[in-house]
Design a protein around this motif. Structure first.
Motif, PDB file in Angstrom:
ATOM      1  N   SER A 115       0.784  -1.236   0.000  1.00 55.29           N
ATOM      2  CA  SER A 115       0.000   0.000   0.000  1.00 55.29           C
ATOM      3  C   SER A 115       0.814   1.283   0.000  1.00 55.29           C
ATOM      4  O   SER A 115       0.229   2.359   0.061  1.00 55.29           O
ATOM      5  N   MET A 116       2.141   1.184  -0.059  1.00 56.48           N
ATOM      6  CA  MET A 116       2.906   2.434  -0.036  1.00 56.48           C
ATOM      7  C   MET A 116       3.514   2.741  -1.387  1.00 56.48           C
ATOM      8  O   MET A 116       3.794   1.858  -2.172  1.00 56.48           O
TER       9      MET A 116
ATOM     10  N   ASP B  73       6.828  12.091   8.203  1.00 60.23           N
ATOM     11  CA  ASP B  73       5.639  12.620   7.526  1.00 60.23           C
ATOM     12  C   ASP B  73       5.386  11.915   6.205  1.00 60.23           C
ATOM     13  O   ASP B  73       4.241  11.722   5.799  1.00 60.23           O
ATOM     14  N   ILE B  74       6.475  11.549   5.531  1.00 60.32           N
ATOM     15  CA  ILE B  74       6.313  10.875   4.247  1.00 60.32           C
ATOM     16  C   ILE B  74       5.678   9.498   4.456  1.00 60.32           C
ATOM     17  O   ILE B  74       4.773   9.089   3.730  1.00 60.32           O
ATOM     18  N   VAL B  75       6.147   8.805   5.502  1.00 57.70           N
ATOM     19  CA  VAL B  75       5.605   7.482   5.784  1.00 57.70           C
ATOM     20  C   VAL B  75       4.161   7.575   6.243  1.00 57.70           C
ATOM     21  O   VAL B  75       3.309   6.794   5.825  1.00 57.70           O
TER      22      VAL B  75
ATOM     23  N   PRO C  48       1.520  10.330   6.305  1.00 58.62           N
ATOM     24  CA  PRO C  48       1.064  11.686   5.991  1.00 58.62           C
ATOM     25  C   PRO C  48       0.081  12.187   7.043  1.00 58.62           C
ATOM     26  O   PRO C  48      -0.897  11.532   7.359  1.00 58.62           O
ATOM     27  N   LYS C  49       0.385  13.344   7.570  1.00 60.49           N
ATOM     28  CA  LYS C  49      -0.535  13.945   8.540  1.00 60.49           C
ATOM     29  C   LYS C  49      -1.806  14.414   7.826  1.00 60.49           C
ATOM     30  O   LYS C  49      -1.761  14.999   6.752  1.00 60.49           O
ATOM     31  N   VAL C  50      -2.923  14.150   8.466  1.00 56.98           N
ATOM     32  CA  VAL C  50      -4.191  14.620   7.921  1.00 56.98           C
ATOM     33  C   VAL C  50      -4.488  15.997   8.497  1.00 56.98           C
ATOM     34  O   VAL C  50      -4.470  16.188   9.710  1.00 56.98           O
ATOM     35  N   CYS C  51      -4.727  16.975   7.642  1.00 56.36           N
ATOM     36  CA  CYS C  51      -5.052  18.318   8.107  1.00 56.36           C
ATOM     37  C   CYS C  51      -6.552  18.557   8.039  1.00 56.36           C
ATOM     38  O   CYS C  51      -7.194  18.218   7.049  1.00 56.36           O
ATOM     39  N   ASN C  52      -7.100  19.112   9.117  1.00 56.04           N
ATOM     40  CA  ASN C  52      -8.566  19.281   9.164  1.00 56.04           C
ATOM     41  C   ASN C  52      -9.023  20.599   8.553  1.00 56.04           C
ATOM     42  O   ASN C  52      -8.275  21.458   8.237  1.00 56.04           O
TER      43      ASN C  52
ATOM     44  N   GLU D  71      -0.858   3.936  10.657  1.00 57.14           N
ATOM     45  CA  GLU D  71      -1.450   4.969  11.505  1.00 57.14           C
ATOM     46  C   GLU D  71      -2.398   5.879  10.750  1.00 57.14           C
ATOM     47  O   GLU D  71      -3.364   6.386  11.314  1.00 57.14           O
ATOM     48  N   ASP D  72      -2.121   6.079   9.485  1.00 59.37           N
ATOM     49  CA  ASP D  72      -2.956   7.005   8.731  1.00 59.37           C
ATOM     50  C   ASP D  72      -4.137   6.321   8.064  1.00 59.37           C
ATOM     51  O   ASP D  72      -4.742   6.873   7.148  1.00 59.37           O
TER      52      ASP D  72
END
Lengths: 273, 273
Positions: A187-188, A265-267, A269-273, B107-108
């Motif tokens: 999945s990556m 962050d690459i691994v 990805p932060k979700v931004c609201n 995690e994401d």
DNA sequence: CGGGACGTTGACGGTCGTCAAAATTAGTGG
DNA sequence: CCACTAATTTTGACGACCGTCAACGTCCCG
């Protein structure tokens, strides 16, 4: 506390030294008891790696008992195999020094690196089920392993509960690790795979006293690619992109991580609201 | 000799039946000893699955001893979880009836199916290393499992050598299986992956007395895709291509393999000189 | 019978593989 | 120690495979 920078220097310079134990920097006496010029006896109870390797979680008295598990040591030259697909399984191997890859092959010749192993890690678990190995274990640098005949391990783990538990945990850990690789492969995307790979490597090296930000790759781009399900050109390009982005410095196999958070962050990805 | 066709009918029709044991067709008495309405005691020594499950390789007397390993049985409704990521690990589970998937999540939110398990197979090995499970086990149809508390397994495997050996083999087999999946995910194209998947499924079903050429998929296209590192559309398209090529018949989740050799050729392309 | 989950198919685009060439390094033998 | 060859790495151009998005069809379950 270890001096990581000094240790990295060690790592870099002493790579192929037979005398030093570059991967672990704990000041204890050598664990080698010379019997004579041919037979070498090793004692886990004194080993630098005892916190990372087989005996983890054993009491001192138990530790002494399992010294008997290690039959002898074996040196493997760079490029040589510790065992090969199809060979009879007899023993597990604890890596003392050096760096290995394990790889499986399909019948039509394609092969896949299934893992990279460093000091304190165990190889050979694949051979238990059919009494024959199903992959190759190849030394990526001159290496030394402790040979642990599996019937002795089974014998002793009937008596020493902590050893039994530890053997089970080692196998379970390998299963969980492979689950993680499946997630990566399934999945990556390329950048995520390489970032995860670097973070994993540097984390394991750090557990052995090395730097959190610098490492020497012991494998080629092709081997990295095989492990990550990518072609070597893609690995190279992705390294170049990380360099362009200021995330890492790469000089051949020497990698310096400039921005660990960016890699994370690459691994993930932060979700931004 | 089993009547494969009849069994497949069984497989198809009795999917959600609580009374029958559709996956194994061995004519022995039920292995269930009713203690009272609440506690159900199970005996491995009589189990239909004893040649495929835990007790493989044990003598009759040893078999009786390990009946104590199985604490009880547990029924899992379709869609329910046997265990979940993060839950405390206590037991391994032997599948009596039904079909499971195991999946890990990053995690994401992305998740990855790491395996499909059927009757006689063991799930829960991932939990040993950290005393907590690291994946979810979800029933894809109504299922029943034997609950085997791990400390009891460890206890008894100290005394029964064949059980100790068998536990080690089960874990090693899982490692080898995952090596194969890594090869699939890392180096095969969509058609090869799906062909390998179908061959693997049908081979395991055949070992349980079912047809070599017909099977019912218990999972969605999306779950197949997750396992194979593909998107569901790609899975669907690849099925359609196999149908066009006359290799399989597909009617929803019912698959009939018309040309096994062609599937094998896709997985392992023959080299012509 | 109706709604929702699941499956199929098409059009299009992006990611990564393929092929090729050049640069750099490592290894070998004189 | 140096020269030479092989191995590894980098970079570019191009194309294939598969993912994305969308629409429609089918099946199942309440």
């Amino acid at each position: 506390m270890y001096h990581a920078t000094t240790l990295l220097e060690n790592n870099m310079k002493a790579t192929h030294s037979e005398e030093s134990h570059p991967l672990i920097a704990v000041k204890v006496a050598s664990n080698v008891i010379e019997m004579n010029s041919h037979s070498i006896k090793v004692a886990c109870s004194n080993c630098n790696l005892r916190e990372l390797c087989m005996p983890l979680g054993l009491s001192p008295t138990e530790l002494e008992r399992i010294d008997d598990v290690v039959a002898n040591r074996r040196k493997i030259k760079r490029g040589a195999t510790l065992f090969r697909n199809g060979e009879k399984f007899t023993s597990l191997y604890a890596i003392r020094t050096g760096f290995f890859k394990t790889c499986v092959a399909s019948e039509d010749g394609r092969d896949q690196v299934t893992g990279f192993q460093m000091a304190g890690e165990i190889v050979g678990l694949d051979g238990i089920v059919n009494e024959h190995h199903t992959c190759d274990a190849v030394a990526l640098e001159d290496a030394e392993v402790c040979v642990m005949p599996f019937d002795r391990i089974e014998e002793l783990s009937r008596e020493v509960n902590a050893l039994q538990r530890h053997v089970h945990k080692i196998m379970s850990r390998e299963i969980v690790r492979e689950n993680g690789v499946m997630l990566l492969l399934g999945s990556m995307r390329a950048e995520e795979r390489l970032a995860a790979f670097l973070l994993n490597l540097v984390q394991r090296l750090h557990a052995r006293g090395f730097s959190q930000s610098e490492l020497i790759l012991r494998m080629t781009r092709e081997e990295i690619g095989s492990y990550l399900g990518l072609k070597l050109e893609t690995v190279s390009r992705t390294f170049s992109k990380f360099v362009d982005d200021g995330i890492v410095e790469v000089k051949q196999r020497h990698v310096r991580i400039l921005n660990t958070d960016a890699l994370k962050d690459i691994v993930n990805p932060k979700v931004c609201n």
